[in-house]
Design an enzyme around this catalytic site. Structure first.
Site, PDB file in Angstrom:
ATOM      1  N   ALA A  20      51.039 -20.002  37.586  1.00 37.07           N
ATOM      2  CA  ALA A  20      52.321 -21.006  37.143  1.00 37.07           C
ATOM      3  C   ALA A  20      53.215 -21.055  38.558  1.00 37.07           C
ATOM      4  O   ALA A  20      52.955 -20.460  39.668  1.00 37.07           O
ATOM      5  CB  ALA A  20      52.768 -20.533  35.860  1.00 37.07           C
TER       6      ALA A  20
ATOM      7  N   GLN B  93      51.587 -15.618  39.384  1.00 40.28           N
ATOM      8  CA  GLN B  93      50.162 -15.787  39.104  1.00 40.28           C
ATOM      9  C   GLN B  93      49.671 -14.490  38.492  1.00 40.28           C
ATOM     10  O   GLN B  93      50.218 -13.223  38.998  1.00 40.28           O
ATOM     11  CB  GLN B  93      49.511 -15.809  40.483  1.00 40.28           C
ATOM     12  CG  GLN B  93      47.848 -16.204  40.509  1.00 40.28           C
ATOM     13  CD  GLN B  93      47.444 -16.780  41.716  1.00 40.28           C
ATOM     14  OE1 GLN B  93      47.982 -17.847  41.882  1.00 40.28           O
ATOM     15  NE2 GLN B  93      46.394 -16.220  42.361  1.00 40.28           N
TER      16      GLN B  93
ATOM     17  N   ASP C 254      60.299 -18.155  24.450  1.00 43.60           N
ATOM     18  CA  ASP C 254      59.124 -18.931  24.933  1.00 43.60           C
ATOM     19  C   ASP C 254      57.804 -18.674  24.267  1.00 43.60           C
ATOM     20  O   ASP C 254      57.020 -18.351  24.671  1.00 43.60           O
ATOM     21  CB  ASP C 254      58.995 -18.525  26.513  1.00 43.60           C
ATOM     22  CG  ASP C 254      58.213 -19.962  27.079  1.00 43.60           C
ATOM     23  OD1 ASP C 254      57.970 -20.922  26.527  1.00 43.60           O
ATOM     24  OD2 ASP C 254      57.692 -19.515  28.219  1.00 43.60           O
TER      25      ASP C 254
END
Length: 453
Positions: free
Chosen positions: A135, A139, A291
């Site tokens: 991302a 990583q 999230d």
């Protein structure tokens, strides 16, 4: 004595030189980042002048993706905030993905060794060079510790923090100028939103904080007697601000119904456990997981719910959470006065809110509020246009009365959107607002899926 004094002076001079060098490097990197930003904006502007003119939402999204980390995250914020941004932008930015090309493994090795101060082979039995995920901020690689334990290593990308600081300073400066040139925009507190986003994203770059979040969440689960959910245990000896080593979970995402049925006969009960755990954390933990998308909630092989990736967390006052519950309830019942009172509780304002005047303004929307199911407010996949328009109108009315909804409002709304998608996949017949098995305000008792069982 003089030799010791000279040594101290030399050390002080070296420390000063290192500090000065670091400052100079950061300044150079910041300048280079600004030039890069100006270059991207210039190329997009030139394409526009030459006739390549996609719709403004699409142009903004592709520009954000070209600008990288900060702007991708900002795009995701837009995508998850139908209460703040126009519908066409919310829809377009749903396509803004936080996926970046993988870094070559030698960067991962160099970062781990620099952070932990030892060769990679001395720290781990093995590390898979192929990343599990890549991302914009970090990583992730699978690995084994020397004792054979399966772990994952989250490694921060080089220069991410400096890029975030530079980008947000640039955005804040631009927002302040915009607010001065267009005073009417100041009520929406653009610069305030940018400050809050910056604080959240910089916190995401501190992996020590994320490790502490993991530890605290597991402590919350233990303290509430919840043995049906778990977060990875961090390996603190192998963790720094830029490298996080933690227990590896094996299981499947909650939205993978085909594989999920191999692990459980009752997907709905699995979802209820996840919901009750998350709702309980709002009041009984110092933070909530902010999230919970499909990659961050797993059904593990042993039947527990795994909450992973605690880089983004939110904190909410009890009063604000109660206000949100009253807000949704009031919309469902068409109670204008209660809606106004709830908005005053949820919102952040430095001035006294005239609830009667706020209620009168909301009443003008009464035609839109009739027969609106409160659950539809968080079911954007089912009723996008009506819901987005209603929320935008309510937010604008609030702004006119000096109310600014906090970042936590958007974070909570985003999680409801995620959970609604879980409901559609796992238990489409369930209404999480009225199902007696879902406890939104405390620890569930002896209901199926309750936290204590």
């Amino acid at each position: 004595m003089s030799n010791q004094s000279d040594i101290k002076d030399m050390r002080a001079w070296l420390a000063s030189e290192r500090s000065g060098t670091a400052l100079a490097l950061n300044t150079l990197r910041g300048g280079a980042r600004i030039m890069e930003t100006v270059g991207v904006l210039g190329r997009q502007g030139l394409s526009w002048l030459l006739g390549d003119r996609p719709p403004m939402p699409a142009l903004l999204r592709t520009t954000f993706e070209s600008l990288g980390t900060t702007y991708i995250k900002l795009g995701q914020f837009i995508a998850s905030s139908p209460s703040i941004f126009p519908e066409e932008y919310v829809q377009e930015f749903q396509r803004c993905l936080d996926r970046t090309p993988a870094l070559p493994f030698h960067y991962i090795r160099e970062t781990i060794e620099a952070e932990l101060g030892q060769p990679l082979e001395s720290l781990y039995q093995s590390v898979d060079p192929k990343p599990l995920a890549s991302a914009s901020i970090a990583q992730v690689h699978a690995a084994k510790l020397k004792n054979g334990q399966d772990v994952v290593i989250k490694v921060q990308r080089p220069g991410v923090r400096n890029v975030l600081l530079t980008d947000f300073n640039f955005l804040y400066f631009a927002a302040r100028i915009t607010e001065r040139l267009a005073p009417g925009l100041s009520k929406s507190a653009i610069s305030g939103v940018i400050e809050e986003l910056q604080a959240g994203m910089l916190e995401e770059c501190d992996f020590i904080k994320e490790a502490n979040n993991l530890t605290e969440f597991n402590a919350f689960l233990e303290n509430t007697g919840n043995s049906r959910a778990v977060a990875p245990t961090p390996v603190m000896s192998h963790t720094t601000t830029r490298v996080l080593t933690m227990e590896r979970f094996f299981g499947v995402p909650l939205t993978d119904m085909n594989v999920l049925r191999k692990y459980t006969d009752d997907p709905a009960e699995t979802l209820i456990t996840a919901l009750n755990t998350w709702f309980s954390s709002l009041m009984l933990c110092d933070f909530f997981h902010a999230d919970v998308h499909a990659g961050n909630l797993m059904l593990l092989e042993d039947g527990r719910i795994g909450f992973i990736d605690f880089g983004i967390v939110g904190r909410i006052r009890r009063e604000a959470w109660d206000g949100m519950a009253q807000f949704f309830d009031a919309i469902g019942r068409g109670d204008i006065r209660q809606m106004a009172e709830a908005m005053a509780v949820i919102g952040m304002t430095r001035e006294e809110v005239d609830v009667n005047a706020l209620a009168r303004d909301i009443e003008q929307l009464q035609g839109s509020l009739v027969n609106v199911d409160p659950s539809s407010l968080v079911q954007a996949d089912r009723n996008d246009k009506e819901v987005n328009r209603l929320l935008m109108d309510l937010v604008k009315i609030g702004e006119n009365h000096g109310i600014r909804f906090p970042r936590e409002f958007a974070l909570l709304l985003k999680q409801f959107l995620y959970f609604d998608r879980y409901v559609q996949v796992l238990a489409p017949e369930m209404d999480m607002f009225s199902d007696s098995r879902v406890d939104m305000f405390g620890i569930a008792d002896d209901t199926p899926g309750g936290l204590l069982h």
